[in-house]
Design a protein around this motif. Sequence first.
Motif, mmCIF file in Angstrom:
data_model
loop_
_atom_site.group_PDB
_atom_site.id
_atom_site.type_symbol
_atom_site.label_atom_id
_atom_site.label_comp_id
_atom_site.label_asym_id
_atom_site.label_seq_id
_atom_site.Cartn_x
_atom_site.Cartn_y
_atom_site.Cartn_z
ATOM 1 N N PRO A 34 0.778 -1.010 0.024
ATOM 2 C CA PRO A 34 -0.441 -0.201 0.129
ATOM 3 C C PRO A 34 0.824 1.234 -0.129
ATOM 4 C CG PRO A 34 -1.258 -1.187 1.716
ATOM 5 C CD PRO A 34 0.410 -2.061 0.795
ATOM 6 N N LEU A 35 1.797 1.494 0.405
ATOM 7 C CA LEU A 35 2.794 2.432 1.150
ATOM 8 C C LEU A 35 3.154 2.376 -1.056
ATOM 9 C CD1 LEU A 35 4.715 2.215 3.932
ATOM 10 C CD2 LEU A 35 3.001 4.308 3.272
ATOM 11 N N VAL A 36 3.909 1.496 -1.074
ATOM 12 C CA VAL A 36 4.410 2.134 -2.705
ATOM 13 C C VAL A 36 3.453 2.297 -3.230
ATOM 14 C CG1 VAL A 36 4.951 0.851 -4.170
ATOM 15 C CG2 VAL A 36 6.182 -0.385 -2.419
ATOM 16 N N TYR A 37 2.216 2.153 -3.407
ATOM 17 C CA TYR A 37 0.903 2.248 -3.986
ATOM 18 C C TYR A 37 0.546 3.785 -3.518
ATOM 19 C CZ TYR A 37 -4.054 2.499 -6.046
ATOM 20 O OH TYR A 37 -5.322 3.233 -7.011
ATOM 21 N N TYR A 38 0.343 3.941 -2.182
ATOM 22 C CA TYR A 38 0.181 5.304 -1.960
ATOM 23 C C TYR A 38 1.288 6.159 -3.073
ATOM 24 C CZ TYR A 38 -2.047 8.851 0.727
ATOM 25 O OH TYR A 38 -2.124 10.481 1.204
ATOM 26 N N LYS A 39 2.636 5.972 -2.564
ATOM 27 C CA LYS A 39 3.789 6.826 -2.988
ATOM 28 C C LYS A 39 3.750 7.075 -4.119
ATOM 29 C CE LYS A 39 8.326 8.604 -2.691
ATOM 30 N NZ LYS A 39 8.869 8.884 -3.853
ATOM 31 N N SER A 40 2.862 6.506 -5.234
ATOM 32 C CA SER A 40 3.189 6.212 -6.776
ATOM 33 C C SER A 40 2.150 7.474 -7.208
ATOM 34 C CB SER A 40 3.011 5.065 -7.589
ATOM 35 O OG SER A 40 1.468 4.776 -7.469
ATOM 36 N N LYS A 90 0.384 6.338 12.697
ATOM 37 C CA LYS A 90 -1.199 6.820 13.429
ATOM 38 C C LYS A 90 -1.403 7.601 11.890
ATOM 39 C CE LYS A 90 -4.414 10.254 16.755
ATOM 40 N NZ LYS A 90 -3.897 11.267 15.329
ATOM 41 N N GLU A 91 -0.546 8.824 11.573
ATOM 42 C CA GLU A 91 -0.448 8.855 10.682
ATOM 43 C C GLU A 91 -0.555 8.496 9.356
ATOM 44 O OE1 GLU A 91 -0.462 13.072 8.657
ATOM 45 O OE2 GLU A 91 -0.211 12.796 10.718
ATOM 46 N N LEU A 92 0.088 7.668 9.205
ATOM 47 C CA LEU A 92 0.010 6.913 8.144
ATOM 48 C C LEU A 92 -1.595 6.093 7.686
ATOM 49 C CD1 LEU A 92 3.144 4.853 7.852
ATOM 50 C CD2 LEU A 92 2.426 6.123 6.558
ATOM 51 N N ASN A 93 -1.676 5.674 9.343
ATOM 52 C CA ASN A 93 -3.296 5.555 9.305
ATOM 53 C C ASN A 93 -5.013 6.466 8.792
ATOM 54 O OD1 ASN A 93 -3.493 2.731 10.017
ATOM 55 N ND2 ASN A 93 -3.840 2.858 11.901
ATOM 56 N N GLU A 94 -4.693 7.888 8.964
ATOM 57 C CA GLU A 94 -5.131 8.489 8.655
ATOM 58 C C GLU A 94 -5.020 8.964 7.421
ATOM 59 O OE1 GLU A 94 -4.064 11.654 11.333
ATOM 60 O OE2 GLU A 94 -5.155 10.771 13.327
ATOM 61 N N ALA A 95 -4.194 8.757 6.728
ATOM 62 C CA ALA A 95 -4.049 9.140 5.283
ATOM 63 C C ALA A 95 -4.558 8.205 4.753
ATOM 64 C CB ALA A 95 -2.095 9.197 4.981
ATOM 65 N N PHE A 96 -3.948 6.761 4.853
ATOM 66 C CA PHE A 96 -4.548 5.790 4.166
ATOM 67 C C PHE A 96 -6.550 6.332 3.720
ATOM 68 C CE2 PHE A 96 -1.531 3.863 4.338
ATOM 69 C CZ PHE A 96 -0.503 3.100 2.806
ATOM 70 N N TYR A 114 -0.654 0.298 11.166
ATOM 71 C CA TYR A 114 -0.410 -0.010 11.315
ATOM 72 C C TYR A 114 0.358 0.631 13.008
ATOM 73 C CZ TYR A 114 1.157 0.757 5.932
ATOM 74 O OH TYR A 114 1.066 0.328 4.754
ATOM 75 N N ILE A 115 -1.079 0.670 13.363
ATOM 76 C CA ILE A 115 -0.868 1.027 14.738
ATOM 77 C C ILE A 115 -1.034 -0.517 15.584
ATOM 78 C CG2 ILE A 115 -1.623 1.662 16.540
ATOM 79 C CD1 ILE A 115 -3.182 4.351 15.390
ATOM 80 N N LEU A 128 11.534 3.291 6.667
ATOM 81 C CA LEU A 128 10.771 2.939 5.687
ATOM 82 C C LEU A 128 10.243 4.069 4.250
ATOM 83 C CD1 LEU A 128 9.400 0.539 4.230
ATOM 84 C CD2 LEU A 128 7.769 0.974 5.524
ATOM 85 N N VAL A 129 9.603 5.208 5.444
ATOM 86 C CA VAL A 129 9.036 5.732 4.439
ATOM 87 C C VAL A 129 10.355 7.730 3.629
ATOM 88 C CG1 VAL A 129 7.370 8.634 4.647
ATOM 89 C CG2 VAL A 129 6.881 6.733 5.932
ATOM 90 N N GLU A 130 11.133 7.488 4.539
ATOM 91 C CA GLU A 130 12.413 7.902 4.281
ATOM 92 C C GLU A 130 12.967 6.984 2.356
ATOM 93 O OE1 GLU A 130 14.826 11.199 3.295
ATOM 94 O OE2 GLU A 130 12.511 10.487 4.977
ATOM 95 N N HIS A 131 13.035 5.843 2.648
ATOM 96 C CA HIS A 131 13.519 4.721 2.062
ATOM 97 C C HIS A 131 13.105 5.382 0.676
ATOM 98 C CE1 HIS A 131 15.829 1.539 0.543
ATOM 99 N NE2 HIS A 131 14.458 0.534 -0.673
ATOM 100 N N LEU A 132 11.286 4.704 0.802
ATOM 101 C CA LEU A 132 10.218 4.945 -0.747
ATOM 102 C C LEU A 132 10.209 6.309 -1.349
ATOM 103 C CD1 LEU A 132 7.886 2.680 1.173
ATOM 104 C CD2 LEU A 132 9.272 2.696 -1.421
ATOM 105 N N SER A 133 11.413 7.733 -0.275
ATOM 106 C CA SER A 133 10.831 8.372 -0.871
ATOM 107 C C SER A 133 12.452 8.979 -1.581
ATOM 108 C CB SER A 133 11.741 10.154 0.491
ATOM 109 O OG SER A 133 10.519 9.912 0.781
ATOM 110 N N LYS A 134 13.557 8.105 -2.024
ATOM 111 C CA LYS A 134 14.407 8.493 -2.802
ATOM 112 C C LYS A 134 14.672 9.084 -3.828
ATOM 113 C CE LYS A 134 19.054 6.071 -3.559
ATOM 114 N NZ LYS A 134 20.124 4.759 -2.735
ATOM 115 N N TYR A 135 14.111 7.970 -4.914
ATOM 116 C CA TYR A 135 12.465 8.043 -6.303
ATOM 117 C C TYR A 135 12.092 8.866 -5.854
ATOM 118 C CZ TYR A 135 17.197 5.179 -6.532
ATOM 119 O OH TYR A 135 18.695 4.786 -6.173
ATOM 120 N N ASP A 136 11.273 9.931 -6.971
ATOM 121 C CA ASP A 136 9.943 9.624 -7.881
ATOM 122 C C ASP A 136 9.750 8.812 -8.169
ATOM 123 O OD1 ASP A 136 9.981 12.487 -6.513
ATOM 124 O OD2 ASP A 136 11.521 13.643 -8.134
#
Length: 501
Positions: A34-40, A90-96, A114-115, A128-136
Amino acid sequence: MSLSLEELDSHLFKCADIIRDAVDPTDYKEYILPLVYYKSISDEFVKQYESNLEEYGEDFARRENLYDIPVVPEGYLWEDLRSVSDNVDKELNEAFDALTEENPGLQGLFRADYIDADALGDDRLGKLVEHLSKYDLDRDSIPPDMLGEAYMDLVRHFAEEEGKSGGQFFTPPHIVNLCVRLVDEFEDGMTFHDPTVGSGGMLIEAARYYREEQGGDPSKLTFTGQEINPDIAAIAKMNLSIHGLNGTIEREDSLSNPAFKNEETNELTRFDRVLANFPFSADWAKSDLQDDKWGRFDWADKLPRADRGDYAFIMHMAEQLKDLDRGDDAGGKAAIVIPHGVLFRKHESKFRKPMLEDDLVEAIVGLPENLFQNNSIPSAILVLNTDKPAERENEVQFVHAADEDFYRELSNQNELTDEGLNHIVENFRNWTTEERVSRTVSLDEIQENDYNLNIALYVDTTEPEEDIDVQEELGKLRELQAERDEIEARIDSHMEALNYE
């Protein structure tokens, strides 16, 4: 920065290393995909928003009809998530939740909490969030086809991490490719369905094949699937979305509660192509479906056993195929992965008989053993066709592809080779009879065998005996006899020296 597929794969695979030991490997997919999907989505939304802002101004830039992706709510862009250091879960749950509320079509897509994952604290989730931030991951940075392929590679990677249980939602790519090629000749407007869709691999491969092998546009095809496992159904939905495909994935059991139907005509929706790898010999709700309202299970006076639902799935899929005799604009084809027992189990001959007499079966391809992570038994592919060409009527082609010429041994399972795949497909397309590989068999011959479809009855699957060179073998025998005489003489000499008689 331009990435290759290998580099993108490596980047996404490292997500598992970040949360390793914090969650069970069977749950990696729940938190990472889901995080990869959200990032894209977020990256592409930012690009489209900037363009819309320039063209339409701030008051109109967020209008839903200006986007071909989900709209990301204000305050929940990826960069907003990246700025959070406390209570990241908590922030990730709220974002989804916010993304789903903004886009009702995503309902049921994001199931991870995630909680609830106690070991996924701020440190790991932040990394994990920072790692996925490396590339657009927007479309300008990563072509959609590449991102879709990388996403599918990630799904496969997690299936391998899970081991045996991962095979329940992921079919190996070489088998998927073979199924698609056995029912190809796709056209714009066609409909594709998988009633046990898993992570969506069959549908994704059909789209790729149409684009890359036939030069077609997958956006002009329609893809649907049904999956009983809600978490896996969510992955299939994300998978279709990230590949940019027109599709619908419904959750529920296809046998007990088929989702694709026409209530007015009391019929199931019929498709141009059905592709499936159903759970082998699984329990099914036989007692609840004795009087099936869709009339699916009427091939015999008795239904399949409650603890062996193979033919229940096959009958269901046959009912889902378009059929000219039922008023459809074309016939339909299916490629179904089956256990070998379906071909010859005696108590199931009552199901094989009507399937064959209705001339539904076009081909049976026997595969090697140990192709799946969750099942080492030999399997086969059953090809059904409701509109067989005239030259193939009342015939079935059998292909024996279980020999070493068709596959290679990997560390923990076997894999069909490209050459093996091509060999199978060419024999099927050309309706070839080839010694110890394939043979076209008349329905009369199959009837004589009491509708037994065991491939060995129709194709000689035994290993050929080597020709014996009598003179050469006699020469070897003489050499061995001379060697034996020499050894006996040596032993006699030692025995004499030791005064043994």
